[in-house]
Design a protein around this motif. Sequence first.
Motif, PDB file in Angstrom:
ATOM      1  N   GLY A  86       0.844  -1.271  -0.048  1.00 52.01           N
ATOM      2  CA  GLY A  86       0.083  -0.060  -0.107  1.00 52.01           C
ATOM      3  C   GLY A  86       0.771   1.428  -0.013  1.00 52.01           C
ATOM      4  O   GLY A  86       2.034   1.373  -0.402  1.00 52.01           O
ATOM      5  N   TRP A  87       0.283   2.275   0.415  1.00 52.51           N
ATOM      6  CA  TRP A  87       0.877   3.634   0.403  1.00 52.51           C
ATOM      7  C   TRP A  87       1.969   3.888   1.575  1.00 52.51           C
ATOM      8  O   TRP A  87       2.470   4.860   1.778  1.00 52.51           O
ATOM      9  N   LYS A  88       1.951   3.027   2.562  1.00 55.67           N
ATOM     10  CA  LYS A  88       2.575   3.073   3.464  1.00 55.67           C
ATOM     11  C   LYS A  88       4.265   3.304   3.387  1.00 55.67           C
ATOM     12  O   LYS A  88       4.560   4.212   3.924  1.00 55.67           O
ATOM     13  N   ARG A  89       4.308   2.541   2.244  1.00 51.18           N
ATOM     14  CA  ARG A  89       5.982   2.597   2.173  1.00 51.18           C
ATOM     15  C   ARG A  89       6.321   4.037   1.589  1.00 51.18           C
ATOM     16  O   ARG A  89       7.440   4.500   1.654  1.00 51.18           O
ATOM     17  N   TYR A  90       5.600   4.952   1.206  1.00 51.34           N
ATOM     18  CA  TYR A  90       5.675   6.266   1.047  1.00 51.34           C
ATOM     19  C   TYR A  90       5.615   7.246   2.050  1.00 51.34           C
ATOM     20  O   TYR A  90       6.476   8.103   2.148  1.00 51.34           O
ATOM     21  N   LEU A  91       4.569   7.052   2.859  1.00 54.23           N
ATOM     22  CA  LEU A  91       4.562   7.953   3.966  1.00 54.23           C
ATOM     23  C   LEU A  91       5.380   7.526   5.142  1.00 54.23           C
ATOM     24  O   LEU A  91       5.754   8.483   5.953  1.00 54.23           O
TER      25      LEU A  91
END
Lengths: 379, 260
Positions: A86-91
Motif C-alpha cells: 500500500g501507500w505506507k511505504r511512501y508515508l
Amino acid sequence: MKPAGSTDPLPAIIDKGGLQVLIDALIGGGFTVIAPRLTDGVIALDTITSVDHLPAGATDEQEAGYYRVHDGGGGRLFDYATTPQGWKRYLYPPEERLWQAKREGAGFAIVEERAPVPRYAFLGVRACDLRAIGILDAVFDHGRSAEPRYVARRDQALIIGVNCTRAGSTCFCTSMGTGPAVGTGADLVLTEFGDDAAPALLVEARSPAGRKVFARLGGRQAAAEDIEAADAAVAKAATMVTRHMATDAAAILKRNLEHREWAKVAQRCLGCANCTLVCPTCFCGSVEDTTDLTGATAARWRRWDSCFTSDFSYIHGGSIRRSGASRYRQWMTHKLSHWWQQFGSSGCVGCGRCITWCPVGIDITEQVRRIKDSEGGPH
Amino acid sequence: MARAKKPKLAVWKFASCDGCQLSLLDCEDELLAVAANVDIAHFPEATRAVIAGPYDLSLVEGSITTPDDAERIHKIRRRSKRLITIGACATAGGIQALRNFARIDDYINYVYARPEYIDTLAKSTPIHDHVWVDFELRGCPIDRFQLVEVINAFLNERRPNIPRYSQCVECKRSGAVCVMVSRGTLCLGPVTQAGCGNLCPPLGRGCYGCFGPMEAPNTMSLAGWFREKDTSADAVRDLFRTFNAGAAPFRKESEAHEQR
Ligand code: SF4
Ligand code: SF4
Ligand code: SF4
C-alpha cells in the motif's frame, strides 16, 4: 456516490487525455505522482509521469498465496484490486535515518535529519487504502508522540481516490465498512465506467486542494446518467466481494485467547512476517544504532519490523513471545481486537493483502471463522 | 581516528573455498578503515606477515573434515579472545556436509585414484561442534557488509546488527515482488535467515537458502506447501540439501523427504 457538498462543484467527466492534464498539472505543481504501474509482472505502486504508465487493460487474479496479472485487452486504467503493497511505504518508508551523533572531544553533538520530505500526489488510492491512511494518521499524528516526518509527508500529500469497480477474491472491505466506495479523506475521487475500450472517468472534488486541481481539468459536466452509471459500477463491485470477516471478530478473539486454533495455525504459519509488512496499517518498526568503524559517528535508524520476529519482543533475558502460536495470536488479536481499545477502530481495513501475499495462503477471515464456529457446538 | 592500541585480527582456514575470506578483501572502501583499526596478524590470503598469538579476534572459515583440523581448531580457540565463524562451511558444515548423508568410503573411492592416501573424517562438521564460538556469521559466501558490521561492532564494543528473521522481510522492505506468490517459484526465503543483501528474489529467482535457517524455521509447513503444489519428494529434499544441508532444521527436513 457521496452527494456533493455545497461547496463542491458538480462532478466532471474526463477521458484518458483529461487524466494526462491532471498528471501534468500535478507535476507542474511540484508533486511526485505515485500510481499503480505494471512492474515485474505485478501492478505495483511506482512513480509515473504519463497516463500511459497506468496499466491499461490489465486485471489481477488474487487468491490465498496467489497473484497473477492478466491482460484484459480493454482500455480500463483501474480494473484491478489492491497493489502488492500500500501507500505506507511512501508515508512511512521501510528504512529511515532518524538522527546522527558526532563525537566531539569527550562528548558528542546530535545532528538532526533535515532533508526535505517529498511532496506526493497519490493517484488511484482505493477505499480500503484510504481508510488505512486514516488509521496510520491516528497512530503517527498523535499529539506528543507524533512522528514528525510522517506528519510532514502526510500534510503535503494530495490524494486522488478511485472507487473500485471490480473486487478481488481476497478483498473483504464490505464487511469492514471500508469500501468499495471511497470515504472521507480524498482530495479528488475518480470512478471509471462505460465502454470497455474507451471508458470515461467521473471526477469529484472533495477538498479545497482537490477543487483547485479540479478547476484546471476541463472535460464536461457530468449528466445524471453518468452519475447513475458510475454508481452502478461501484455497486457491482460490492456484489463481487466474496470473502467476509465476522462482524464480531473483536469480541470473538477477546474471549478465545487460549483457543486450540492458535497452535493449529502455528503449524502452518512460517513466521515469515510477510502479512505484517504488506498490511497497510501495520506500523511497527525497530530502531537500530550504527557506528562507523572508528566510533567517530553514530546513527539511529528506524526500520520496518514485525511482531513475527523474535527480537521484536526481546527484553532482558529473552523474547516474550517464543512460540509461533503466540506471535500469530499477537498479530491477529492486535489487528482485530485490541486496536479498538488503543485507537478506537479496527486495525484491519479488509484489503486482503495478508491473504494474497502469505506464501502458504493463511486467511485471516478463515482463522476468525474457525474460532467462531468452534463456539457454536461441542468441541 | 585510529586507535592507540590496535586489536590483533587473525583469519583461519579449514575445509572451504576461500570465498568468505576473500569477502574481507572485497570490502574495498571499508578495507582501509578496517586495516587502520586492527593489526592483521594472520591472514594468508592477504599478507605473509605473521604475528604470534594471542589474538583479540579470530575469524574462522571452513568446516572440520580431518583429524588434524579437529586438533588445530582447539589450538586456535586457546589463542583467541573472541572467535567468530564465517560462512556456511564454518557454521553448518558447508556443501561438503553432503558427505554426511552418504558413506564416506564410497565418495573416496569414486574421487581419488589412491584412496589409501586420504585421511578424512566421516562427517563435515561446523566449528561450533568442536569449540565455543562467540558469533556465527552466515552465508555462502558471507555478505561483506555483514562482515564489516561484525568487526565494527567488535571494535565499538556493541552488539552487531545481524538480524535472524526471514529473507521475506528484506523482500518486503525493498519492495521486491514475491516470486512464490506472483510466479509460483519455489523459494526458501520464509525459512532462511536474511542477510545476503537481497540477491535472488529481486531477480525473479527463489531463495536458495545460502544464509541457512532463520530463527524459527517452519520447514515442514513450507515443504508441505511445495508438495501440495506438485513438487516431487526428491525435489523438496534437494532444495534443503545445498550449502546448509548440515544445519539441523534443513537436514531434518531433507531427511523427511528421503524415499526409502
Ligand atoms: S490485516 Fe490483512 S486484510 Fe486487514 S488491513 Fe491488514 S493486510 Fe489488509
Ligand atoms: S501468516 Fe503467512 S505471511 Fe504471516 S507470518 Fe505466517 S506464513 Fe508468513
Ligand atoms: S520471494 Fe521468497 S523470500 Fe521473498 S517474500 Fe516471497 S517467499 Fe519470501
